[in-house]
Scaffold this active site. Structure first.
Site, mmCIF file in Angstrom:
data_model
loop_
_atom_site.group_PDB
_atom_site.id
_atom_site.type_symbol
_atom_site.label_atom_id
_atom_site.label_comp_id
_atom_site.label_asym_id
_atom_site.label_seq_id
_atom_site.Cartn_x
_atom_site.Cartn_y
_atom_site.Cartn_z
ATOM 1 C CE LYS A 78 -3.891 1.978 2.729
ATOM 2 N NZ LYS A 78 -4.885 1.541 3.859
ATOM 3 C CB SER A 153 -8.250 3.523 2.830
ATOM 4 O OG SER A 153 -7.203 2.836 3.956
ATOM 5 C CB SER A 177 -8.286 0.396 5.808
ATOM 6 O OG SER A 177 -9.110 1.741 5.640
#
Ligand code: GLN
Length: 471
Positions: A78, A153, A177
């Site tokens: 990420k 997210s 997330s």
């Protein structure tokens, strides 16, 4: 052939037997990236050459018998985790062109075991969002149906695994997330206990909530990666130096009545959840409904405290030290103001303002202090349930993925989607989302297990049993 259709242990057997090469695995994932990334927007950057060079090196190590525990495991990270010499933008314009000068502990430990990092994955700006529509670099689309969001997210991380672009992704979970996009994309997402994996090198959103964890196709892969990442590194003072032993199974599981009977719960998800309950009963667990009096307090507590922490954490992005700097400011104040206006997106600005408000002298006690007290009540009650039961189970989300744009106009609607996941973060306990089939329109559903702090192994054992059933 896609190498995500088998767990790493199987791949490893073939690698060690000389039937497969790391280079071939990397090529297969690059093929998937070339075929799908343009449409899905999961990777912001692909380290194509680097991954190929690294693969040759690891292939040589396998031949020499010196390969690490994750040799040939292809990982995406990420865009909120630091990787030395590489960009980390946290999905934000304000970190545009920023390069990390060191690697996050979680990333470094995987590299040390010969994992291959294939690229940097799209996410909501600073991890703030539930659909991955808050990225400054465009939304991530769901591989099950690109008219729908990936969840956020860590949306890029979930879609990358869903679409076979990598074997494992590293995501972060502050309020859901990892688990929410995993549920929306039909993959496995593991949020570890707060204090198990070092946050060193994670660009902070809300420091007392942030965790790093894996997204994978197999529970066994998530376990493998967690085992390598976890443990003290001397860089994160909130890390636990001792990890308690695995607790004995009580063979008792709880679900929170207010969650399972929540009016927002999609009927098909309820039916699928009940089927999971039946499976657990068949495995010898008693499954009972319990009361939890703080359902209505979960989201307000989470959003007061996380916005407070984020307003403080994001104060460092001021145009002086790193990332974007506004052009030709007349003085220092204008430099700060314009840089932050230009660099931060709308949702991040909203959260900074909310957080600044709840921390302001006149409102501190009414909001921040009160939320801290409620956090304690939620923690105490959750741990009291877990003193009697092995797990608290629920659907991971109350609905399947939303259509793109469906929730973006009303931030409150967006926040409500986190209802089932934030309890684990407010409390600090671990949570696992595993696939729970698809609804009638073909969108994945997720099943969540939560358990006592540091009891990941126990949770993963049950996760594995349930996923075997699903395959
Ligand atoms: N959707 C939640 C939020 O916006 C959770 C985000 C996260 O876990 N990083 O805060």
């Amino acid at each position: 052939m896609s190498y995500t259709s088998q767990p790493y242990v199987k791949i490893r057997e073939k690698l060690l037997a000389g039937e497969l090469s790391v280079s071939a695995i990397v090529v297969s994932h690059l093929d998937q990236i070339h075929a799908h990334n343009k449409a899905l927007n999961a990777f912001l950057e692909v380290y194509e050459e680097e991954a190929m060079t690294h693969a040759v090196h690891v292939d040589a190590k396998i031949k020499a018998g010196t390969a690490g525990k994750l040799a040939g495991l292809v990982i995406g990270i990420k865009d909120i985790l630091c990787y030395k010499g590489h960009h980390s933008y946290a999905g934000s314009k304000i970190l545009d062109s920023f390069k990390s000068t060191f690697s996050a502990t979680a990333v470094q430990r995987l590299l040390d075991e010969d994992a291959i990092i294939i690229g940097r994955q799209n996410c909501d700006e600073f991890g703030m969002g539930s659909t991955n529509e808050n990225s400054a670099y465009g939304p991530v689309l769901n591989f099950a149906n690109p008219a729908y969001v990936a969840g956020g997210s860590s949306g890029g991380s979930a879609v990358a695994v869903q679409a076979g672009m990598c074997q494992i992704s590293l995501g972060t979970d502050t309020g859901g997330s990892i688990r929410m996009p995993a549920a929306f994309c039909g993959v496995v997402g593991l949020k570890p206990t707060y204090g198990l994996v070092s946050r060193w090198g994670l660009i902070a959103y809300a420091s007392s909530f942030d965790t790093i964890g894996p997204i994978s196709n197999y529970v066994s892969d998530a376990r493998l990666v967690l085992d390598i990442m976890k443990g003290d590194d001397g860089q994160d003072s909130t890390l636990s130096s001792t990890i308690p032993a695995v607790q004995k199974d009580k063979k008792r599981i709880a679900y929170i009545k207010e969650v399972v009977e929540h009016p927002s719960l999609q009927p098909e998800i309820k039916v699928a959840f009940e089927a999971q309950v039946d499976k657990l009963r068949a495995l010898g667990y008693s499954v009972e409904g319990v009361e939890f009096p703080y359902i209505d307090q979960l989201l307000p507590t989470y959003y007061v405290l996380t916005t407070a922490e984020s307003s403080s954490n994001l104060a460092r992005f001021d145009g002086v030290k790193f990332g974007h700097r506004t052009a030709d400011p007349v003085d220092l104040m204008q430099l700060y103001k314009r840089t932050r206006q230009e660099g931060f997106g709308e949702e991040v600005q909203r959260r900074i303002m909310l957080g600044t408000f709840v921390l302001s002298a006149d409102y501190y006690d009414a909001y921040y202090t009160k939320a801290q007290k409620v956090r304690r009540l939620i923690q105490d009650k959750t741990l009291a349930i877990l003193a009697e039961y092995d797990f608290i189970i629920s659907p991971t989300t109350s609905s399947t993925a939303y259509r793109l744009g469906e929730k973006t106009l009303d931030p409150i609607q967006m926040y409500v989607g986190d209802l089932f996941t934030v309890q684990a973060n407010v409390t600090g306990i671990p949570g696992l989302s595993i696939p729970m089939g698809k609804d009638s329109s073909g969108l994945p559903m997720g099943f969540q297990l939560m358990t006592n702090p540091f009891q990941e192994d126990k949770m993963l054992n049950v996760g594995e049993l349930l996923s075997d059933d699903l395959e």
